[in-house]
Scaffold this active site. Structure first.
Site, mmCIF file in Angstrom:
data_model
loop_
_atom_site.group_PDB
_atom_site.id
_atom_site.type_symbol
_atom_site.label_atom_id
_atom_site.label_comp_id
_atom_site.label_asym_id
_atom_site.label_seq_id
_atom_site.Cartn_x
_atom_site.Cartn_y
_atom_site.Cartn_z
ATOM 1 N N ASN A 1 0.863 -1.189 0.000
ATOM 2 C CA ASN A 1 0.000 0.000 0.000
ATOM 3 C C ASN A 1 0.896 1.235 0.000
ATOM 4 O O ASN A 1 1.508 1.554 1.020
ATOM 5 C CB ASN A 1 -0.888 -0.045 1.259
ATOM 6 C CG ASN A 1 -1.692 1.224 1.443
ATOM 7 O OD1 ASN A 1 -1.804 2.051 0.538
ATOM 8 N ND2 ASN A 1 -2.266 1.387 2.631
ATOM 9 N N LYS B 1 0.050 4.283 -0.251
ATOM 10 C CA LYS B 1 -0.623 5.452 0.346
ATOM 11 C C LYS B 1 -0.444 6.682 -0.568
ATOM 12 O O LYS B 1 -0.404 6.523 -1.783
ATOM 13 C CB LYS B 1 -0.093 5.697 1.760
ATOM 14 C CG LYS B 1 -0.134 4.419 2.608
ATOM 15 C CD LYS B 1 0.084 4.666 4.044
ATOM 16 C CE LYS B 1 0.136 3.319 4.786
ATOM 17 N NZ LYS B 1 0.191 3.473 6.223
ATOM 18 N N HIS C 1 -9.253 0.680 5.219
ATOM 19 C CA HIS C 1 -7.966 0.930 5.882
ATOM 20 C C HIS C 1 -8.198 1.862 7.075
ATOM 21 O O HIS C 1 -9.036 2.773 7.003
ATOM 22 C CB HIS C 1 -6.982 1.555 4.888
ATOM 23 C CG HIS C 1 -5.581 1.574 5.415
ATOM 24 N ND1 HIS C 1 -5.154 2.512 6.312
ATOM 25 C CD2 HIS C 1 -4.536 0.745 5.199
ATOM 26 C CE1 HIS C 1 -3.884 2.270 6.631
ATOM 27 N NE2 HIS C 1 -3.485 1.197 5.962
ATOM 28 N N GLU D 1 -6.654 4.316 8.108
ATOM 29 C CA GLU D 1 -6.490 5.745 7.808
ATOM 30 C C GLU D 1 -7.740 6.311 7.147
ATOM 31 O O GLU D 1 -8.086 7.477 7.348
ATOM 32 C CB GLU D 1 -5.245 5.948 6.922
ATOM 33 C CG GLU D 1 -3.973 5.718 7.719
ATOM 34 C CD GLU D 1 -2.773 5.272 6.904
ATOM 35 O OE1 GLU D 1 -2.802 5.377 5.667
ATOM 36 O OE2 GLU D 1 -1.799 4.791 7.517
ATOM 37 N N GLU E 1 -4.991 -5.435 10.668
ATOM 38 C CA GLU E 1 -3.990 -4.407 10.896
ATOM 39 C C GLU E 1 -4.245 -3.703 12.221
ATOM 40 O O GLU E 1 -5.057 -2.760 12.284
ATOM 41 C CB GLU E 1 -4.044 -3.362 9.771
ATOM 42 C CG GLU E 1 -3.818 -3.931 8.393
ATOM 43 C CD GLU E 1 -3.259 -2.875 7.451
ATOM 44 O OE1 GLU E 1 -2.152 -3.066 6.978
ATOM 45 O OE2 GLU E 1 -3.931 -1.853 7.234
ATOM 46 N N GLY F 1 2.712 1.893 10.894
ATOM 47 C CA GLY F 1 3.642 3.022 10.738
ATOM 48 C C GLY F 1 4.347 3.412 12.024
ATOM 49 O O GLY F 1 4.960 4.478 12.090
ATOM 50 N N SER G 1 3.769 -2.469 10.421
ATOM 51 C CA SER G 1 5.228 -2.498 10.582
ATOM 52 C C SER G 1 5.838 -3.851 10.238
ATOM 53 O O SER G 1 6.746 -4.324 10.924
ATOM 54 C CB SER G 1 5.613 -2.056 11.998
ATOM 55 O OG SER G 1 5.181 -0.731 12.237
HETATM 56 C C1 PEP Z 1 -0.557 -0.062 6.310
HETATM 57 O O1 PEP Z 1 -0.747 1.145 6.336
HETATM 58 O O2 PEP Z 1 -1.398 -0.806 5.758
HETATM 59 C C2 PEP Z 1 0.640 -0.576 6.942
HETATM 60 C C3 PEP Z 1 0.676 -1.830 7.260
HETATM 61 O O3 PEP Z 1 1.648 0.328 7.156
HETATM 62 P P1 PEP Z 1 3.109 0.011 7.757
HETATM 63 O O4 PEP Z 1 3.599 -1.274 7.105
HETATM 64 O O5 PEP Z 1 3.939 1.190 7.381
HETATM 65 O O6 PEP Z 1 2.943 -0.155 9.232
#
Ligand code: PEP
Length: 253
Positions: A9, A11, A98, A100, A170, A176, A216
Site C-alpha cells: 500500500n 498510500k 484501511h 487511515e 492491521e 507506521g 510495521s
Molecule cells: C498499512 O498502512 O497498511 C501498513 C501496514 O503500514 P506500515 O507497514 O507502514 O505499518
C-alpha cells in the site's frame, strides 16, 4: 490451499516518475526472485495505476489494486474514485476500510459494506482491513472489536461473493509505528477471524480465505509472522516503498 498474498500500500506517496521507477524495480526483482505461489499486489495512488500497469508483465506475479473506491458507480462526488474507474485502469483488487480511511475520512462499517458491494459488483476483489486501536488492545477487547467490524461490513454477503474477499488484520497501534504485533498476537487474532468467518460462511470458506497481517511488517520480522498457520501474507505500508525491502518480505515465505 489458500492463496499467499503480499500487498504493498503506497498510500499518498510518489510522483509519476518515482512511481514508474519503483514499479520497474519491483517488477524486475519480483519476477526474478519471488516464489511462484505468492501473489503480489501493488496499490499505487489511483492517478498512477494506468501508467504503472504498462510496466508489469501481463502474465506474471504482480497485479494492481486501488487504495479505496466510492460506493456508487458514478455521479456528483467530486474528487472520488469509483470501482468501474479502477477496473478500467487495470486494477484487480481494491483495499477497503484501511484504518487511515476510517480515521481521517470517517468511514463507517455501514459505508464500507456498501463500498464492498459496489467493488464486488464491478468484479474487483476486496482486501478488507480491520483492526483495533491501542485502548481496545489494552482493555483486551480486540476480538469483539474486530469481529464486529467484519460482521457489520461483510456478513451480508453471499458465500459466492465472499470468495472474492481477502481480510487484512492491521492493529492500528502497529501501523507506521515500528511496533509490530508479536507473531503470537497475530496468529491469535487471525485464528479468531477465521473462526468468525466459519461461523457465518462455513469452515471450508474460512479455510480458503486469505488473511493478511499488516502493521510495521519488515524484512526482519516477516518470516516469523508468515510462518504462523493462519497468517497468509501481509499488507505492507512503509516497506513497500523500497523495492529491496518489499521483495525481501515477499521472499520470506
Ligand atoms: C498499512 O498502512 O497498511 C501498513 C501496514 O503500514 P506500515 O507497514 O507502514 O505499518
Amino acid at each position: 490451499m489458500r492463496q499467499k498474498i503480499v500487498a504493498g500500500n503506497w498510500k499518498m506517496n510518489k510522483t509519476l516518475t518515482e512511481a514508474q521507477s519503483l514499479t520497474s524495480e519491483i517488477a524486475n526483482m519480483v519476477e526474478d526472485e519471488a516464489p511462484s505461489d505468492v501473489k503480489v499486489v501493488i496499490a499505487p495512488p489511483a492517478p498512477f495505476i494506468y501508467a504503472v500497469e504498462n510496466l508489469i508483465p501481463e502474465i506474471g506475479k504482480i497485479v494492481l489494486a486501488g487504495q479505496n473506491c466510492h460506493q456508487e458507480d458514478s455521479g456528483a462526488f467530486t474528487g472520488e474514485v469509483s470501482a468501474p474507474m479502477l477496473k478500467s485502469l487495470g486494477a484487480q483488487y481494491v483495499i477497503l476500510g484501511h484504518s487511515e480511511r476510517r480515521q481521517h475520512f470517517s468511514e463507517t462499517d455501514e459505508e464500507l459494506a456498501k463500498k464492498t458491494d459496489n467493488a464486488l459488483k464491478n468484479n474487483l476483489k476486496v482486501i478488507f482491513c480491520c483492526g483495533e486501536p491501542l485502548d481496545i488492545r489494552e482493555a483486551d477487547t480486540q476480538n469483539e472489536y474486530v469481529t464486529k467490524q467484519l460482521t457489520n461490513s461483510l456478513f451480508h454477503l453471499t458465500p459466492e461473493q465472499f470468495k472474492n474477499v481477502v481480510i487484512a488484520y492491521e492493529p492500528i497501534w502497529a501501523i507506521g509505528t515500528g511496533k509490530t504485533a508479536s507473531s503470537q498476537q497475530a496468529q491469535d487474532m487471525h485464528k479468531t477471524i477465521r473462526d468468525h468467518i466459519a461461523s457465518k460462511f462455513g469452515q471450508d470458506a474460512a479455510n480458503e480465505t486469505s488473511i493478511l497481517y499488516g502493521g510495521s511488517c519488515k524484512p526482519d520480522n516477516a518470516k516469523e509472522l508468515f510462518s504462523q498457520p493462519d497468517v497468509d501474507g501481509g499488507l505492507i505500508g512503509g516497506a513497500s516503498l523500497k523495492s529491496r525491502d518489499f521483495t525481501d518480505i515477499i521472499k520470506s515465505f
